[in-house]
Design an enzyme around this catalytic site. Structure first.
Site, PDB file in Angstrom:
ATOM      1  N   ARG A 227      34.832  41.717  33.020  1.00 34.64           N
ATOM      2  CA  ARG A 227      34.889  43.059  33.576  1.00 34.64           C
ATOM      3  C   ARG A 227      33.545  43.379  34.234  1.00 34.64           C
ATOM      4  NH1 ARG A 227      39.444  42.408  33.298  1.00 34.64           N
ATOM      5  NH2 ARG A 227      41.064  43.557  32.174  1.00 34.64           N
ATOM      6  N   HIS A 275      37.970  38.466  42.441  1.00 33.77           N
ATOM      7  CA  HIS A 275      38.841  38.749  41.294  1.00 33.77           C
ATOM      8  C   HIS A 275      40.039  37.792  41.261  1.00 33.77           C
ATOM      9  CE1 HIS A 275      39.887  42.174  38.329  1.00 33.77           C
ATOM     10  NE2 HIS A 275      40.442  41.049  37.913  1.00 33.77           N
TER      11      HIS A 275
END
Length: 312
Positions: A227, A275
């Protein structure tokens, strides 16, 4: 009685999930009538298959619903929703786990073997070198939940000296497991490569900051597919500029897409990936969703239930 399942996610996700989820439900619930749709009367819905960026944010009208089944591994965007009173599950699926393992081991090996020296070579120097063996390289996996454990076990299989850290005590064969604040300091002290796989919670934000980065061996590598908020960006940039951290490979960020003017893009010791470390695969994720509905209907415990207090 028909089981009514609401698919509450963006339209483009429905296009990819409609067929595999229907097939998975038919296999999991043989002979059972069910309806899977994107628009159902709230009071008739039994299960909600959910993505946190869905337009559905108020769960109060769903008086019959038994569970919200999240399509993502991350649940930080929904755990604080005060209208959600029923069980919430997170996505832990075979495809996502193996995708993460492959991405992480690939980048650990890249930095361990010094592959960039040859891949990005800009001269004609012939400079043979002998990289260390995996057993001579210490790797810390920060966050040893389902994904972190799978990554740690894969690295152990390759021969790396692996330390795992989590906020609570864990045990993984072949991995030195540490926990708590003292354990984090111990894990970082020896971490030539650190892989971040923690959830985004108030307790994990900025876990890598000026103080903790300084605890790592000089010239260490950071790999973050977890994250974005796990890292203090300014502190990392300072550590990269000073040489305390040799390189950071980052797949997740506080703002996504990463703004074009962000310093990470131009920094010579940062690799930005968009990502992509681990994506939810429609077919395998559908099997997880269908299995949880089967379990619920059979009176069995749901898999991967979120602890709302912990945030994961």
């Amino acid at each position: 009685m028909t089981i009514n399942i609401l698919f509450a996610a963006k339209a483009e996700r429905w296009d990819g999930y409609e067929q595999p989820l229907n097939e998975a439900l038919r296999k999991a619930l043989p002979g059972q009538d069910f309806t899977l749709a994107t628009d159902l009367p709230p009071e008739e819905v039994d299960y909600i298959v959910y993505a946190p960026n869905s337009d559905l944010q108020d769960f109060i009208p769903y008086t019959r619903a038994k569970a919200v089944l999240n399509l993502w591994a991350g649940v930080e965007a929904i755990t604080g929703n005060e209208t959600l009173k029923i069980p919430l599950t997170r996505m832990v699926d075979f495809g996502l786990t193996h995708g993460m393992v492959e991405w992480c081991t690939g980048h650990v090996l890249r930095h361990h073997l010094g592959m960039d020296t040859d891949i990005l070579r800009g001269d004609t120097k012939w400079e043979p070198r002998t990289p260390p063996l995996a057993r001579e390289r210490s790797v810390a996996v920060l966050g040893i939940g389902a994904l972190g454990q799978a990554v740690a076990e894969a690295l152990v299989g390759l021969g790396f000296d692996v330390t795992g850290w989590s906020r609570s005590e864990k045990q993984i064969e072949g991995v030195r497991c540490l926990h708590g604040d003292d354990g984090l300091t111990e894990a970082l002290k020896g971490a030539e490569i650190a892989v971040l796989l923690m959830p985004d919670t108030p307790a994990t934000q900025n876990v890598l900051n000026a103080e903790t980065l300084a605890q790592m061996p000089k010239g260490a590598f950071i790999i973050n597919p977890g994250r974005g908020p796990l890292i203090d960006d300014d502190a990392l940039l300072d550590a990269l500029d000073s040489g305390q951290i040799a390189h950071a490979t980052l797949d997740v960020f506080r703002i996504e897409p990463l703004p074009e003017d962000h310093p990470y893009w131009a920094h010579p010791h940062v690799t930005v990936t968009p990502h992509i470390a681990a994506a939810t695969r429609n077919d395998t994720a559908s099997e997880v969703i269908a299995e949880n509905i089967r379990r619920s209907e059979a009176g069995e415990p749901l898999l991967h239930v979120v602890d709302r207090d912990r945030g994961y």
